[in-house]
Design a protein around this motif. Sequence first.
Motif, PDB file in Angstrom:
ATOM      1  N   UNK A  13       0.819  -1.048  -0.250  1.00  0.00           N
ATOM      2  CA  UNK A  13       0.056  -0.259   0.009  1.00  0.00           C
ATOM      3  C   UNK A  13       1.015   1.208   0.002  1.00  0.00           C
ATOM      4  N   UNK A  14       0.411   2.523   0.091  1.00  0.00           N
ATOM      5  CA  UNK A  14       1.030   3.466  -0.088  1.00  0.00           C
ATOM      6  C   UNK A  14       0.992   4.147  -1.245  1.00  0.00           C
ATOM      7  N   UNK A  15       2.205   5.406  -1.207  1.00  0.00           N
ATOM      8  CA  UNK A  15       2.128   6.154  -2.242  1.00  0.00           C
ATOM      9  C   UNK A  15       3.233   5.326  -3.769  1.00  0.00           C
ATOM     10  N   UNK A  16       2.862   5.731  -4.938  1.00  0.00           N
ATOM     11  CA  UNK A  16       3.361   5.277  -5.828  1.00  0.00           C
ATOM     12  C   UNK A  16       4.949   5.776  -5.858  1.00  0.00           C
ATOM     13  N   UNK A  17       6.004   5.094  -6.135  1.00  0.00           N
ATOM     14  CA  UNK A  17       7.181   5.349  -6.491  1.00  0.00           C
ATOM     15  C   UNK A  17       7.317   5.489  -7.850  1.00  0.00           C
ATOM     16  N   UNK A  18       7.769   6.981  -8.355  1.00  0.00           N
ATOM     17  CA  UNK A  18       7.902   7.018  -9.791  1.00  0.00           C
ATOM     18  C   UNK A  18       9.452   7.393 -10.181  1.00  0.00           C
ATOM     19  N   UNK A  19      10.124   6.534 -10.820  1.00  0.00           N
ATOM     20  CA  UNK A  19      11.330   6.793 -11.154  1.00  0.00           C
ATOM     21  C   UNK A  19      11.487   7.336 -12.781  1.00  0.00           C
ATOM     22  N   UNK A  20      12.277   8.652 -12.861  1.00  0.00           N
ATOM     23  CA  UNK A  20      12.221   9.317 -14.207  1.00  0.00           C
ATOM     24  C   UNK A  20      13.435   8.848 -14.927  1.00  0.00           C
ATOM     25  N   UNK A  21      13.425   8.107 -16.141  1.00  0.00           N
ATOM     26  CA  UNK A  21      14.444   7.759 -16.847  1.00  0.00           C
ATOM     27  C   UNK A  21      15.623   7.101 -16.241  1.00  0.00           C
ATOM     28  N   UNK A  22      15.357   6.157 -15.354  1.00  0.00           N
ATOM     29  CA  UNK A  22      16.455   5.671 -14.906  1.00  0.00           C
ATOM     30  C   UNK A  22      17.369   4.651 -15.735  1.00  0.00           C
ATOM     31  N   UNK A  23      18.724   4.638 -15.474  1.00  0.00           N
ATOM     32  CA  UNK A  23      19.623   4.172 -16.237  1.00  0.00           C
ATOM     33  C   UNK A  23      19.568   2.575 -16.234  1.00  0.00           C
ATOM     34  N   UNK A  24      19.983   2.008 -15.251  1.00  0.00           N
ATOM     35  CA  UNK A  24      20.330   0.681 -14.929  1.00  0.00           C
ATOM     36  C   UNK A  24      19.393  -0.194 -14.182  1.00  0.00           C
ATOM     37  N   UNK A  25      19.003  -1.419 -14.903  1.00  0.00           N
ATOM     38  CA  UNK A  25      18.141  -2.465 -14.288  1.00  0.00           C
ATOM     39  C   UNK A  25      18.360  -2.612 -13.009  1.00  0.00           C
ATOM     40  N   UNK A  26      19.936  -2.846 -12.618  1.00  0.00           N
ATOM     41  CA  UNK A  26      20.064  -3.179 -11.465  1.00  0.00           C
ATOM     42  C   UNK A  26      19.607  -2.132 -10.146  1.00  0.00           C
ATOM     43  N   UNK A  27      19.628  -0.852 -10.679  1.00  0.00           N
ATOM     44  CA  UNK A  27      19.103   0.155  -9.915  1.00  0.00           C
ATOM     45  C   UNK A  27      17.632   0.161  -9.570  1.00  0.00           C
ATOM     46  N   UNK A  28      16.977  -0.190 -10.632  1.00  0.00           N
ATOM     47  CA  UNK A  28      15.660  -0.375 -10.671  1.00  0.00           C
ATOM     48  C   UNK A  28      15.171  -1.747  -9.565  1.00  0.00           C
ATOM     49  N   UNK A  29      16.076  -2.494  -9.605  1.00  0.00           N
ATOM     50  CA  UNK A  29      15.861  -3.848  -8.896  1.00  0.00           C
ATOM     51  C   UNK A  29      16.010  -3.595  -7.462  1.00  0.00           C
TER      52      UNK A  29
END
Length: 286
Positions: A13-29
Amino acid sequence: MAGTAREKQLIQEGPAIVLVEPQLGENIGMVARAMANFGLAELRIVNPRDGWPSDKARAAASKADHVIDGVSVFASLPEAIADLNYVIATTARERDGFKPVRGPVEAGRILRERFVGGQKTGILFGRERFGLYNDEVGLADEIVTFPVNPAFASLNIAQAVLLMSYEWMKSGLESETQTAFEGPRMDPAPKASLQGLFDHLEEALSVRGYFRPPTKKPKMVDNLRAVLTRPGFAEAEIKVLRGVISSLDYFSPKEPRGAAYPERKATADAKTHAADGAKSGERDCE
């Protein structure tokens, strides 16, 4: 995986996390993993550089598959936040403009209040190298910034998400000091047990000539008791201390425990048995 209890309820639950133009898949993970740690599950990605889906992101998420499976990808930031009622933008740099600037603690509480009120909220995080553009910050309602070293203010994107996710989780606790589990409850020992510790230690020290000169013994005893009463020992802790004193008092390198039955130990045991027998006799007479 260590620290993961699959039989317990999974908070999502809770707020959505919005990543703007992330570069690396590892960082998203790693962002997904940080979100899962603190009960967030809705991850929105704007124009990821290496595309989506990403095997590297899933591997770095360390079993936070529910977050990875639910990722939504958008072509632009306005599309990503179109359905949200309240949005805050994270930044480490001072911005020109008239938007309120919050710390993470206050921002977490505001997000919680709006969530309880039924609003959809989101937190914006910028690119790994340089964050959000001014026009992207302009789409948010408010700004949140962290109290960091001003000469070294840049945070890894997963670290920034972790900090905000933690404040989100903390804002929903009954007490901000609440923890997931607690240590054992140990009530203070009765005074009789504490007195037994005092007597045992005083006798052991007296035999070894600790109280010198004799005229200072009362004050030295008072000091020892002041030290030993401060912690508020539990019964189990006093038993540990009595065992330590016994080992040092009755045994020695020449007569270690198990090698003999020292005379002082025999005398102390006889005294203890006599005292126990007297108490038993008193109970029989009642």
